[in-house]
Design an enzyme around this catalytic site. Structure first.
Site, PDB file in Angstrom:
ATOM      1  N   CYS A 149       0.812  -1.232   0.000  1.00 42.57           N
ATOM      2  CA  CYS A 149       0.000   0.000   0.000  1.00 42.57           C
ATOM      3  C   CYS A 149       0.845   1.281   0.000  1.00 42.57           C
ATOM      4  CB  CYS A 149      -0.906   0.051   1.223  1.00 42.57           C
ATOM      5  SG  CYS A 149      -1.892  -1.396   1.505  1.00 42.57           S
TER       6      CYS A 149
HETATM    7  O1  KQY Z   1      -4.334   1.168   0.949  1.00 42.15           O
HETATM    8  C1  KQY Z   1      -4.524   1.223   2.125  1.00 42.15           C
HETATM    9  N1  KQY Z   1      -4.552   0.112   2.773  1.00 42.15           N
HETATM   10  C2  KQY Z   1      -4.734   2.536   2.772  1.00 42.15           C
HETATM   11  C3  KQY Z   1      -5.473   2.568   4.032  1.00 42.15           C
HETATM   12  C4  KQY Z   1      -5.654   3.977   4.512  1.00 42.15           C
HETATM   13  C5  KQY Z   1      -5.894   4.083   5.947  1.00 42.15           C
HETATM   14  C6  KQY Z   1      -5.983   5.487   6.427  1.00 42.15           C
HETATM   15  N2  KQY Z   1      -5.752   5.546   7.829  1.00 42.15           N
END
Ligand code: KQY
Length: 375
Positions: free
Chosen positions: A361
């Protein structure tokens, strides 16, 4: 002669002969964003920054890495990161490069272009995770400018990079829970979403997994549950514990994949990747997080969406998360067997997980244009 970059509004990658390569194809570089937000990253993001730096160092062994940092964090990022990693000042709302750095596509001549999807913090005002998200939404275009890549304007379609995985041979995987969620493109049917993916990624088959990892706050991005390790082959996050709510979710994905056929007419080979035991927030970790719009972002005991599938494939390594769980070693061995030409490096990633995602991510690969890469 100056640099002339195009923002392409009247054509699509498929029409122009561009396709999204698989992550295991050669990379030119990678993009990350330095963490800072005190409602995402506990205790002022100190530990998260250390984890990001370790990941950056491994990736930069075989790719040109660009790290974006805010004005406030620029000097710190520059001091913490080795000299061969480029640090640029760029405004963002948080640090999820996978989701709002460009998705890159490439043609047969080796030219690389970006796609600038719309971003609304995983669901906008319906069920998004923070407000505002305007700075994140501008990053893809700024990065294309910086990297001298023409860019397709597709801001009218909400999509995060973590919600798609491609095999580079005409197949894309997504989850229904995410792509059909009400906070993204509620006016579009499944067929319309599929035809946009086909036009922009230049693929012919979309595999719609039903769901992702339990309590994944992105409406269950595919990159946390399932990833291509080769064309026609995936790893699927798996638990043998039938009493765990995740069991039925992983089983539903397995049942779907066992019946699926990809763009080349192949059945999908599924490798089960064990999940760690459920990971939950401690009271001390919650104390270290600021509130977001008066609401706590995490509560003690809350389950986090921990999964080893959230790894990054660099030119030389598989950079995977570890959670201090007995399954760490087993998951590492499985990935090492699946990627014999890359060394698997496991990095303790609880501090990234608390932010809401993991190593995949926070990274976005840039495909190699042509020839070999000189670092
Ligand atoms: O791609 C992702 N797992 C992003 C998650 C965002 C979380 C924001 N606190």
């Amino acid at each position: 002669m100056g640099i002339k970059l195009k923002i392409i509004k009247d054509s699509t990658p498929a029409a122009d002969g561009f396709r999204m390569p698989a992550e295991f194809e050669p990379h030119e570089g990678c993009i990350m964003i330095f963490p800072e937000r005190s409602d995402s990253w506990q205790y002022g993001a100190y530990a998260a920054r250390k984890a990001f730096v370790k990941i950056a160092e491994v990736i930069a062994e075989s790719e040109k890495l660009t790290v974006c940092a805010s004005e406030a964090q620029y000097d710190n990022a520059r001091a913490m990161l080795p000299d061969h990693i480029r640090v640029v000042e760029m405004a963002s709302n948080d640090s999820w490069a996978r989701d709002y750095a460009p998705t890159f596509v490439k043609n047969d001549a080796g030219e690389v272009r970006g796609i600038d999807w719309g971003f609304n913090a995983w669901g906008g005002l319906y069920d998004g995770l923070y407000f505002p998200w305007d700075k994140d939404n501008r990053m893809a275009r700024k990065l294309c400018d910086l990297l001298e890549k023409d860019v397709y304007d597709k801001r009218d379609f909400i999509l995060e990079g973590g919600s798609i995985h491609v095999d580079g041979e005409g197949t894309c995987m997504v989850t229904e829970s995410c792509l059909l969620s009400k906070g993204r493109n509620p006016e579009l049917s499944r067929e319309q979403i599929e035809s946009i993916l086909k036009e922009y990624l230049n693929i012919s088959t979309v595999l719609w997994l039903p769901c992702g990892i339990y309590h994944d706050e992105t409406n269950e991005h595919v990159d946390n549950i399932c990833a291509f390790v080769a064309p026609g082959e995936v790893v699927l996050a798996w638990t043998e514990d039938e009493s765990d709510i995740q069991y039925a979710m992983s089983k539903a994905c397995l049942d779907y994949l066992e019946k699926a056929v990809d763009a080349k007419g192949r059945r999908i080979k599924v490798h089960k990747l064990p999940l760690p035991k459920p990971v939950t927030m401690t009271a001390e970790e919650c104390d270290g997080l600021d509130a977001c719009w008066d609401e706590p972002t995490r509560n003690p005991g809350e389950r986090l969406a921990a999964s080893y599938v959230n790894f990054y494939i660099s030119n030389k390594n598989i950079v995977m998360p570890g959670f201090g769980d007995p399954a760490d070693e087993k998951a590492k061995r499985i990935l090492q067997d699946l990627f014999p030409d890359r060394e698997v490096v496991q990095i303790y990633a609880r501090d990234i997980l608390i932010g809401g995602g993991n190593i995949h991510c926070i990274t976005q690969q840039i495909p190699r244009n042509q020839g070999t890469l000189t670092l």
